[in-house]
Scaffold this motif. Structure first.
Motif, PDB file in Angstrom:
ATOM      1  N   ARG A   1      25.104  -1.876   6.947  1.00  0.00           N
ATOM      2  CA  ARG A   1      24.392  -2.815   8.138  1.00  0.00           C
ATOM      3  C   ARG A   1      24.875  -4.325   7.580  1.00  0.00           C
ATOM      4  NH1 ARG A   1      20.461   1.129   8.220  1.00  0.00           N
ATOM      5  NH2 ARG A   1      20.002   1.730  10.122  1.00  0.00           N
ATOM      6  N   GLY A   2      25.446  -5.125   8.469  1.00  0.00           N
ATOM      7  CA  GLY A   2      25.647  -6.425   8.174  1.00  0.00           C
ATOM      8  C   GLY A   2      27.168  -6.678   7.399  1.00  0.00           C
TER       9      GLY A   2
ATOM     10  N   ARG B   1      21.918   4.263   3.674  1.00  0.00           N
ATOM     11  CA  ARG B   1      22.534   2.839   3.513  1.00  0.00           C
ATOM     12  C   ARG B   1      23.857   2.747   3.149  1.00  0.00           C
ATOM     13  NH1 ARG B   1      19.851  -2.235   0.179  1.00  0.00           N
ATOM     14  NH2 ARG B   1      21.719  -3.855   0.355  1.00  0.00           N
TER      15      ARG B   1
END
Length: 265
Positions: free
Chosen positions: A112-113, A107
């Protein structure tokens, strides 16, 4: 009939929305929080730091292979500018820890996002600043030693350290570099954390970072000195110390951002 002279009024001071009145010692609190984040999930931050070391060696190898090893020192100095971009995964980890979330290395590496386009654009802008600084250092060397074939890294180092021209080059380069680094550091310090946290566009983040830095000079200058000291320590260890220093400074920069930035409703 003569008209009375207009009354002089003291000009209104511009608003200082980002001024927090923090003392210089606040920078050491950021460093302490960075150390705590580094220890929490030690493996992730350490692997991240090792990857930065490997990337640094790869870049230096490419520079040496191109016969431009004389640019190694300016490039290391330029790391102060581009470093916040490479710490984006560390900001994500600190943000997750602050929110009480768990986070793995994957991560940290694949965000992401997040506005990846704005992050890439900000990285491009910072990279252009680094290239400008490297070009300036190249031109300064040519200014003092003439447009002659490059003698090699060892001879160039001897020329700089043992000749009057070299001493003047060091003084001039230090003065120019200090002005350039101060401006670039102010732009880069908080811009990447801001894009990660607030999904701001790159230009707004760069400008706001400059304002945040200049309105909180005492702690940000101290933080800049801490970062410079960490980079110097890493340089003295052959860049191996960067595996520990870089993650701590990255996490600390996130806490510096959180201490100064207040998001308007």
């Amino acid at each position: 009939m003569l008209e009375p002279l207009p009354t002089l009024r003291t000009p209104a001071k511009p608003p200082r929305r980002h001024a927090r009145g923090l003392p210089a010692r606040a920078a050491f609190d950021w460093l302490s929080h960075g150390w705590q984040d580094f220890r929490h999930g030690l493996a992730q931050s350490l692997v991240y730091g090792v990857m930065i070391v490997a990337l640094s060696y790869l870049i230096l190898w490419a520079v040496a292979a191109a016969g431009m090893l004389y640019l190694a020192l300016p490039m290391i100095a330029g790391f102060l500018i581009i470093g916040p971009f490479f710490a984006v995964g560390l900001y994500e980890k600190s943000r997750a820890l602050e929110a009480g979330e768990t986070i793995g290395l994957g991560r940290m590496l694949v965000l992401r996002g997040r506005p990846l386009g704005q992050l890439a654009f900000a990285g491009l802008m910072l990279g252009m600043l680094v290239l400008s600084w490297i070009r300036t250092a190249d031109l300064l060397y040519a200014l003092f030693f003439g447009l002659t074939p490059y003698p090699g890294a060892e001879d160039a180092l001897v020329n700089v350290l043992t000749t009057p021209r070299g001493w003047m080059l060091i003084l001039t380069g230090t003065a120019c570099g200090a002005l350039f680094a101060a401006f670039a550091f102010a732009l880069s310090l908080f811009s990447i954390p801001m894009i990660v946290a607030e999904k701001r566009d790159a230009l707004t983040a760069l400008g706001t970072s400059f304002v945040m830095t200049t309105q909180n000079l005492a702690p940000t200058m101290t933080w800049g000195a801490i970062v410079a000291g960490g980079i110097l320590l890493s340089f003295l260890t052959g860049l191996l110390g960067l595996a520990i220093v870089f993650p701590i400074l990255g996490h600390g920069t996130w806490h510096a951002y959180r201490a100064i930035r207040v998001v308007e409703a």
